[in-house]
Motif scaffolding. Structure first.
Motif, PDB file in Angstrom:
ATOM      1  N   HIS A  63       6.774   3.789   4.420  1.00  0.00           N
ATOM      2  CA  HIS A  63       7.510   3.365   5.611  1.00  0.00           C
ATOM      3  C   HIS A  63       8.699   2.472   5.261  1.00  0.00           C
ATOM      4  N   THR A  97       0.851  -1.194   0.000  1.00  0.00           N
ATOM      5  CA  THR A  97       0.000   0.000   0.000  1.00  0.00           C
ATOM      6  C   THR A  97       0.883   1.240   0.000  1.00  0.00           C
ATOM      7  N   GLY A 132       0.922   3.598   2.221  1.00  0.00           N
ATOM      8  CA  GLY A 132       1.466   3.779   3.566  1.00  0.00           C
ATOM      9  C   GLY A 132       2.629   2.851   3.844  1.00  0.00           C
ATOM     10  N   ASN A 133       2.510   1.598   3.413  1.00  0.00           N
ATOM     11  CA  ASN A 133       3.586   0.633   3.611  1.00  0.00           C
ATOM     12  C   ASN A 133       4.836   1.055   2.841  1.00  0.00           C
TER      13      ASN A 133
END
Length: 395
Positions: free
Chosen positions: A226, A220, A222-223
């Motif tokens: 990070h 994703t 967000g992943n």
């Protein structure tokens, strides 16, 4: 005089490029006539020189720009550093996978009952494999990790390279990989192009990947925000250590060796091809002197040779070679057609380097044969026409 030794490290994404660039001291930009941007810098704490560049996503782009970098810089090794998805549950996010084998997993034939795999793969060069094992054993590479980083595991394993961003483990694509390439440890989109370019130039290749996702539903935005920076930093640290090891292990090669970079020699002001005590020098413009004796050395000023046309021809030939690799990797040219076209290109290049009108005429004929072999590929035909025009400019 010796040939300056460099390693080329390519990346696809800006975040991967920046991670590699962090390890270089005072990188200097270089933009050849082809328009592709590179930077050249010294690895921090060493005297080793590394060229870095971006290919963008995909095997075709990677193959084309790798070929261009090889012809431009004549490196001792071609490396790729970037992120990838894990195909094994035992591999943790942030771990590093070095490709022991690269699969072009989209290589297949469509038949009445469905697709049949036609596996194409490239194995890691033995010398590179040995350096990888030694780096893992010594653990020196961890000093290149960002401060505060956890220590990632490193493994050698097969890497699957295709043209799809894999975000599912139950899709048709995922089932295909599991059925035909079930030993693959990671999946990405550039390794096959890099491996093919290195193979065709008999150059050691290393593909180093930091794991940023599991090639499934966890991929994703967000992943990625990070994990991609961490995975890219880990891959860059290992890649740079590998580049240093390969450069330090590479023998110093005399500049006058067979196959030395003609364009580099011209940049130094010396045209290859001189024999004995004769140096052919082209300083730009048209020089009318036939020869003068200076002590025991004869200095022959080359008449009517325009350096711009020669440099242009060298760039066009490099582009042609890259286009052939790209269309072969895409399946537009089968191996037999590709090899025939590559052979004509090599003949044309060899003849074009001669300062004899009859040789240049033969070079033009070789270019025309090349155009006939790949007549369905408009981009190649256009480049061939440019090559012929550049050759005529040398006459």
């Amino acid at each position: 005089m010796t040939e300056p030794r460099v390693a080329v490290v390519l990346t696809a994404l800006d975040i991967e490029y920046d991670a590699v660039r962090e390890h270089l001291v005072d990188p200097v930009p270089e933009r050849p006539e082809s328009g592709t941007h590179y930077e050249i810098g010294t690895v921090r704490g060493t005297s080793c020189r590394v060229v870095i560049g971006r290919t963008g996503a995909g095997n075709k782009a990677a193959a084309a720009l790798a070929e261009r970098a090889i012809n431009r810089f004549r490196p001792v090794a071609l490396l790729f550093s970037g992120v990838a998805g894990a195909l094994r549950d035992s591999i943790e996010l942030g771990d590093v996978v070095v490709g022991s084998k690269i699969y072009a997993y989209h290589s297949a034939a469509g038949e009445d009952h469905g697709l049949r795999a036609r596996p194409e793969s490239w194995k890691l060069d033995h010398a590179v494999s040995e350096e990888v094992r030694e780096i893992v054993r010594r653990r020196d590479w961890i000093k290149r990790l960002p401060a505060g980083s956890s220590l990632p595991a490193v493994m050698c394993g097969p890497i699957a390279a295709g043209e799809v961003v894999q975000k599912s483990r139950i899709s048709q694509e995922a089932r295909w990989i599991n059925q035909h390439y079930n030993d693959a440890a990671a999946i990405e989109m550039e390794g096959a192009g890099i491996a093919e370019a290195g193979h065709l130039n008999r150059l050691p290749v290393g593909v180093v990947r930091g794991i940023s996702d599991r090639a499934g539903g966890d991929k994703t935005v967000g992943n990625d925000l990070h994990w991609q920076p961490r995975a890219a930093a880990n891959a860059a640290a290992f890649t740079i250590e590998l580049a240093v090891a390969l450069l330090e292990a590479s023998p110093v090669v005399p500049r006058a060796r067979a196959g030395a970079d003609r364009v580099s020699s011209e940049r130094d002001g010396v045209r290859p091809g001189g024999g004995g005590n004769v140096s052919n020098i082209n300083v730009g413009g048209t020089v009318g002197a036939q020869g003068h004796t200076l002590g025991a050395t004869t200095l022959q000023m080359a008449p009517a040779i325009h350096r711009g046309a020669e440099a242009e021809l060298a760039e066009i030939i490099a582009d042609l070679r890259a286009l052939l690799i790209m269309h072969h990797a895409a399946g537009d040219l089968d191996r037999r057609t590709y090899q025939a076209a590559r052979g004509e290109l090599e003949v044309a290049e060899s003849l074009a380097n001669q300062e004899d009108d009859s040789c240049r005429t033969e070079a033009i004929l070789a270019f025309k044969k090349l155009s006939g072999i790949v007549s369905d590929t408009a981009a190649v035909a256009t480049k061939v026409a440019l090559a012929v025009a550049a050759l005529q400019g040398l006459a």
